[in-house]
Design a protein around this motif. Structure first.
Motif, PDB file in Angstrom:
ATOM      1  N   GLY A  20       0.676  -1.144   0.022  1.00  0.00           N
ATOM      2  CA  GLY A  20      -0.086   0.161  -0.043  1.00  0.00           C
ATOM      3  C   GLY A  20       0.760   0.973  -0.079  1.00  0.00           C
ATOM      4  O   GLY A  20       0.077   2.326   0.208  1.00  0.00           O
ATOM      5  N   TYR A  21       2.202   1.062  -0.234  1.00  0.00           N
ATOM      6  CA  TYR A  21       2.916   2.276  -0.364  1.00  0.00           C
ATOM      7  C   TYR A  21       2.890   2.904  -1.668  1.00  0.00           C
ATOM      8  O   TYR A  21       2.925   2.307  -2.470  1.00  0.00           O
ATOM      9  CB  TYR A  21       4.385   1.942   0.051  1.00  0.00           C
ATOM     10  CG  TYR A  21       4.794   1.455   1.390  1.00  0.00           C
ATOM     11  CD1 TYR A  21       3.880   1.106   2.151  1.00  0.00           C
ATOM     12  CD2 TYR A  21       6.018   1.198   1.651  1.00  0.00           C
ATOM     13  CE1 TYR A  21       4.233   0.666   3.498  1.00  0.00           C
ATOM     14  CE2 TYR A  21       6.396   0.696   2.948  1.00  0.00           C
ATOM     15  CZ  TYR A  21       5.320   0.592   3.791  1.00  0.00           C
ATOM     16  OH  TYR A  21       6.036  -0.348   5.044  1.00  0.00           O
ATOM     17  N   THR A  22       2.659   4.099  -1.623  1.00  0.00           N
ATOM     18  CA  THR A  22       2.456   4.896  -3.179  1.00  0.00           C
ATOM     19  C   THR A  22       3.918   5.731  -3.193  1.00  0.00           C
ATOM     20  O   THR A  22       4.699   5.604  -4.184  1.00  0.00           O
ATOM     21  CB  THR A  22       1.461   5.746  -3.283  1.00  0.00           C
ATOM     22  OG1 THR A  22       1.183   6.760  -2.128  1.00  0.00           O
ATOM     23  CG2 THR A  22       0.049   4.986  -3.524  1.00  0.00           C
ATOM     24  N   ASP A  23       4.269   6.548  -2.219  1.00  0.00           N
ATOM     25  CA  ASP A  23       5.634   7.519  -2.583  1.00  0.00           C
ATOM     26  C   ASP A  23       6.408   6.941  -1.627  1.00  0.00           C
ATOM     27  O   ASP A  23       6.242   6.860  -0.228  1.00  0.00           O
ATOM     28  CB  ASP A  23       5.131   8.827  -2.162  1.00  0.00           C
ATOM     29  CG  ASP A  23       3.978   9.440  -3.227  1.00  0.00           C
ATOM     30  OD1 ASP A  23       4.310   9.056  -4.367  1.00  0.00           O
ATOM     31  OD2 ASP A  23       2.869   9.914  -2.849  1.00  0.00           O
ATOM     32  N   PRO A  24       7.645   7.072  -2.026  1.00  0.00           N
ATOM     33  CA  PRO A  24       9.031   6.795  -0.940  1.00  0.00           C
ATOM     34  C   PRO A  24       9.089   7.994   0.057  1.00  0.00           C
ATOM     35  O   PRO A  24       8.840   9.123  -0.331  1.00  0.00           O
ATOM     36  CB  PRO A  24      10.019   6.806  -2.140  1.00  0.00           C
ATOM     37  CG  PRO A  24       9.637   6.539  -3.336  1.00  0.00           C
ATOM     38  CD  PRO A  24       8.345   7.431  -3.563  1.00  0.00           C
ATOM     39  N   THR A  25       9.234   7.465   1.180  1.00  0.00           N
ATOM     40  CA  THR A  25       9.701   8.513   2.089  1.00  0.00           C
ATOM     41  C   THR A  25      11.006   9.075   1.867  1.00  0.00           C
ATOM     42  O   THR A  25      11.857   8.441   1.065  1.00  0.00           O
ATOM     43  CB  THR A  25       9.601   7.962   3.574  1.00  0.00           C
ATOM     44  OG1 THR A  25      10.705   7.121   3.827  1.00  0.00           O
ATOM     45  CG2 THR A  25       8.233   7.186   4.008  1.00  0.00           C
ATOM     46  N   THR A  47      13.000   5.712  13.879  1.00  0.00           N
ATOM     47  CA  THR A  47      12.011   4.659  13.519  1.00  0.00           C
ATOM     48  C   THR A  47      11.053   5.708  13.230  1.00  0.00           C
ATOM     49  O   THR A  47      10.607   6.665  13.775  1.00  0.00           O
ATOM     50  CB  THR A  47      11.551   3.618  14.499  1.00  0.00           C
ATOM     51  OG1 THR A  47      11.521   4.310  15.645  1.00  0.00           O
ATOM     52  CG2 THR A  47      12.569   2.574  14.533  1.00  0.00           C
ATOM     53  N   GLY A  48       9.875   5.097  12.212  1.00  0.00           N
ATOM     54  CA  GLY A  48       8.841   6.040  11.839  1.00  0.00           C
ATOM     55  C   GLY A  48       9.161   6.762  10.608  1.00  0.00           C
ATOM     56  O   GLY A  48       8.241   7.457  10.121  1.00  0.00           O
ATOM     57  N   THR A  49      10.206   6.881  10.039  1.00  0.00           N
ATOM     58  CA  THR A  49      10.909   7.555   8.838  1.00  0.00           C
ATOM     59  C   THR A  49      10.422   6.614   7.686  1.00  0.00           C
ATOM     60  O   THR A  49      10.970   6.972   6.614  1.00  0.00           O
ATOM     61  CB  THR A  49      12.058   7.823   8.954  1.00  0.00           C
ATOM     62  OG1 THR A  49      13.034   6.910   9.468  1.00  0.00           O
ATOM     63  CG2 THR A  49      12.514   8.890   9.925  1.00  0.00           C
ATOM     64  N   ALA A  82      11.011  -9.267  15.107  1.00  0.00           N
ATOM     65  CA  ALA A  82       9.563  -9.853  14.505  1.00  0.00           C
ATOM     66  C   ALA A  82       9.121  -8.935  13.530  1.00  0.00           C
ATOM     67  O   ALA A  82       8.761  -9.498  12.392  1.00  0.00           O
ATOM     68  CB  ALA A  82       8.708 -10.206  15.552  1.00  0.00           C
ATOM     69  N   GLN A  83       9.130  -7.725  13.837  1.00  0.00           N
ATOM     70  CA  GLN A  83       8.407  -6.645  12.928  1.00  0.00           C
ATOM     71  C   GLN A  83       9.367  -6.525  11.541  1.00  0.00           C
ATOM     72  O   GLN A  83       8.720  -6.507  10.461  1.00  0.00           O
ATOM     73  CB  GLN A  83       8.757  -5.272  13.690  1.00  0.00           C
ATOM     74  CG  GLN A  83       7.817  -4.272  13.231  1.00  0.00           C
ATOM     75  CD  GLN A  83       7.926  -3.072  13.899  1.00  0.00           C
ATOM     76  OE1 GLN A  83       7.351  -3.319  15.198  1.00  0.00           O
ATOM     77  NE2 GLN A  83       8.490  -2.022  13.778  1.00  0.00           N
ATOM     78  N   VAL A  84      10.561  -6.619  11.715  1.00  0.00           N
ATOM     79  CA  VAL A  84      11.435  -6.411  10.543  1.00  0.00           C
ATOM     80  C   VAL A  84      11.272  -7.758   9.687  1.00  0.00           C
ATOM     81  O   VAL A  84      11.227  -7.456   8.601  1.00  0.00           O
ATOM     82  CB  VAL A  84      12.742  -5.913  10.957  1.00  0.00           C
ATOM     83  CG1 VAL A  84      13.899  -6.054   9.650  1.00  0.00           C
ATOM     84  CG2 VAL A  84      12.828  -4.597  11.373  1.00  0.00           C
TER      85      VAL A  84
HETATM   86  P1  AMP Z   1       9.709   2.224  10.163  1.00  0.00           P
HETATM   87  O1  AMP Z   1      10.569   3.573  10.132  1.00  0.00           O
HETATM   88  O2  AMP Z   1      10.393   1.309   8.970  1.00  0.00           O
HETATM   89  O3  AMP Z   1       9.182   1.693  11.355  1.00  0.00           O
HETATM   90  O4  AMP Z   1       8.308   2.530   9.220  1.00  0.00           O
HETATM   91  C1  AMP Z   1       7.383   3.421   9.973  1.00  0.00           C
HETATM   92  C2  AMP Z   1       5.885   3.089   9.454  1.00  0.00           C
HETATM   93  O5  AMP Z   1       5.897   3.572   7.871  1.00  0.00           O
HETATM   94  C3  AMP Z   1       5.521   1.619   9.007  1.00  0.00           C
HETATM   95  O6  AMP Z   1       4.062   1.478   9.627  1.00  0.00           O
HETATM   96  C4  AMP Z   1       5.688   1.458   7.475  1.00  0.00           C
HETATM   97  O7  AMP Z   1       4.734   0.599   7.252  1.00  0.00           O
HETATM   98  C5  AMP Z   1       5.268   2.895   7.028  1.00  0.00           C
HETATM   99  N1  AMP Z   1       5.859   3.378   5.863  1.00  0.00           N
HETATM  100  C6  AMP Z   1       7.063   3.174   5.564  1.00  0.00           C
HETATM  101  N2  AMP Z   1       7.315   3.475   4.261  1.00  0.00           N
HETATM  102  C7  AMP Z   1       6.234   4.138   3.688  1.00  0.00           C
HETATM  103  C8  AMP Z   1       5.898   4.595   2.626  1.00  0.00           C
HETATM  104  N3  AMP Z   1       6.505   4.652   1.825  1.00  0.00           N
HETATM  105  N4  AMP Z   1       4.780   4.914   2.550  1.00  0.00           N
HETATM  106  C9  AMP Z   1       3.698   4.682   3.494  1.00  0.00           C
HETATM  107  N5  AMP Z   1       3.913   4.268   4.569  1.00  0.00           N
HETATM  108  C10 AMP Z   1       5.320   3.672   4.946  1.00  0.00           C
END
Ligand code: AMP
Length: 410
Positions: A20-25, A47-49, A82-84
């Motif tokens: 469900g990701y559309t745009d890269p962070t 985390t969260g990025t 587990a999450q990763v």
């Molecule tokens: P992380 O920093 O890898 O723990 O990711 C944080 C949250 O952002 C997780 O819930 C991911 O599923 C979500 N996420 C990561 N990349 C994207 C993206 N490009 N678009 C939407 N959600 C994302």
């Protein structure tokens, strides 16, 4: 820019779409091309990025098809491992690549069976990984990509010696990806030991709190902390709340009292069994529990979409932990609120936090809460703003300005 432009393989792109990701962070935009070149990478990002996908997607692309165990990802906690691993498995669903999560607190049987079947990617915590290395179930000779995730937390947990040992067992010809929200000198030393000529990626400033979070301090007398927590839970419009306690015992106690007040509560800390932790997290994610009480280490990096509020029942011991805790809410641009209950004893910690994040956190007062006066510590000079200096000082919030710069510590 879309994921399509990032040169990911087709099956991996389909995996991303399915997620469900559309745009890269921003970290994905910067790290994915860097990882695809095969170079080492050092990234500071909270985390969260979106940092998991930032390394998982290019790794899966580089691996291509099923073969030997070529990727090792080290994580500081079972929850993160587990999450990763789940993230890797999700993104890899249109490939034949196999993943395994290796962590303690559960039996060896299932993990051994998966290892025997043959895996491409091992996501592990250091202790259990060493068990398997020592009994010959895992051999690191085919590792071509090593990911060291949340290295600052590995340091906090005393894992650095075993992490160094593990790095030393991996082939020298490899790609190493290094993620750490902060890079204190001990971590920089590990980086220079593990990495060769790395590309550097920094997303935001690692000190900053997630922008989509509004945060506030709630000054209160020590004896009224729990009452204020209850009153806040009664006033705020929340979906799910993470409450942080400094200690495991404190977390249990808060949870017990919240349950007694008819809240649905989960508890997460290191003394709970792995099954209890899994149940707590799953229940919190599914909405069975509205409140989860956790300690810092247990909550590190856990990703629960839709945490609407973080309440620091206890002020975190280290300024970095403030950033990590607050990072639990407002994830991936959702809006979240973070409240910190503070007592006069916390003045020094709050000052350190404000200095660390480079901003002052507003002090708020909960309307209608029957604040009791609290007594200022005698050692502190009575020159608070707007107070006239008489004692005992009234804990009236608002102008309770002990947290400005220049006060004595603790
Ligand atoms: P992380 O920093 O890898 O723990 O990711 C944080 C949250 O952002 C997780 O819930 C991911 O599923 C979500 N996420 C990561 N990349 C994207 C993206 N490009 N678009 C939407 N959600 C994302």
């Amino acid at each position: 820019m879309s994921f399509k432009a990032l040169n990911l393989s087709d099956p991996v792109l389909r995996g991303v779409q399915a997620a469900g990701y559309t745009d890269p962070t921003p970290i994905q935009l910067r790290a994915i091309p860097a990882v695809l070149t095969g170079r080492d990478l050092i990234a500071s990002a909270q985390t969260g990025t979106g940092k998991t996908a930032a390394f998982a997607l290019p790794i899966l692309t580089r691996l291509g098809a099923h073969g030997r165990a070529r990727v090792l990802v080290l994580e500081p906690t079972r929850e993160l491992a587990a999450q990763v691993e789940t993230a890797f498995r999700d993104f890899a669903r249109f490939t034949d690549l196999r993943t395994v999560a290796v962590f303690g607190g559960v039996g060896y049987g299932v993990q051994r069976t998966e290892l025997r079947r043959g895996v491409d990617i091992i996501v592990a915590t250091p202790g259990r990984l060493m068990d398997y290395i020592q009994d010959g179930s895992i051999n690191l000779r085919d590792i071509t990509i090593l990911v060291l995730d949340e290295v600052d937390r590995m340091l906090d947990m005393g894992f650095l010696p075993v992490v160094k040992d593990i790095i030393g067992r991996c082939p020298r010809e490899r790609q190493t990806l290094f993620f750490s929200a902060t890079v204190p000198p001990e971590i920089a030393a590990v980086a220079s030991f593990a990495l060769r000529d790395p590309t550097r990626v920094e997303v935001g400033v690692s000190r900053s709190v997630t922008e989509s979070v509004t945060h506030a301090l709630y000054p209160v007398a020590h004896d009224q902390k729990f009452d204020l927590l209850l009153a806040l839970l009664g006033k705020i419009d929340y979906d799910s709340v993470l409450v942080f306690s400094r200690t495991k015992h404190g977390a249990d106690k808060i949870a017990r009292r919240l349950k007694a007040a008819n809240h649905s509560v989960a508890v997460l800390h290191a003394n709970r069994s792995q099954n209890q932790r899994i149940e707590a997290l799953a229940g919190f994610k599914s909405g069975k529990y509205e409140v989860m009480v956790a300690t810092d280490i247990a909550a590190r990096g856990i990703d629960v979409a839709g945490v609407s509020h973080v309440i620091n029942y206890d002020v975190p011991e280290k300024p970095e932990d403030y950033v990590h805790r607050i990072g639990r809410t407002g994830r991936a641009q959702a809006v979240g609120d973070a409240y910190t209950l503070v007592t006069p004893e916390n003045a020094g910690d709050i000052r350190d936090i404000q200095r660390f994040i480079g901003q002052k956190i507003p002090e708020l007062r909960l309307e209608g809460f029957p604040y009791q006066p609290f007594v200022a510590r005698p050692a502190q000079p009575a020159q608070q703003r707007g107070g006239g200096g008489q004692r005992p000082r009234q804990g009236q919030g608002g102008g309770w300005s002990r947290f400005g710069a220049g006060r004595g510590r603790r």
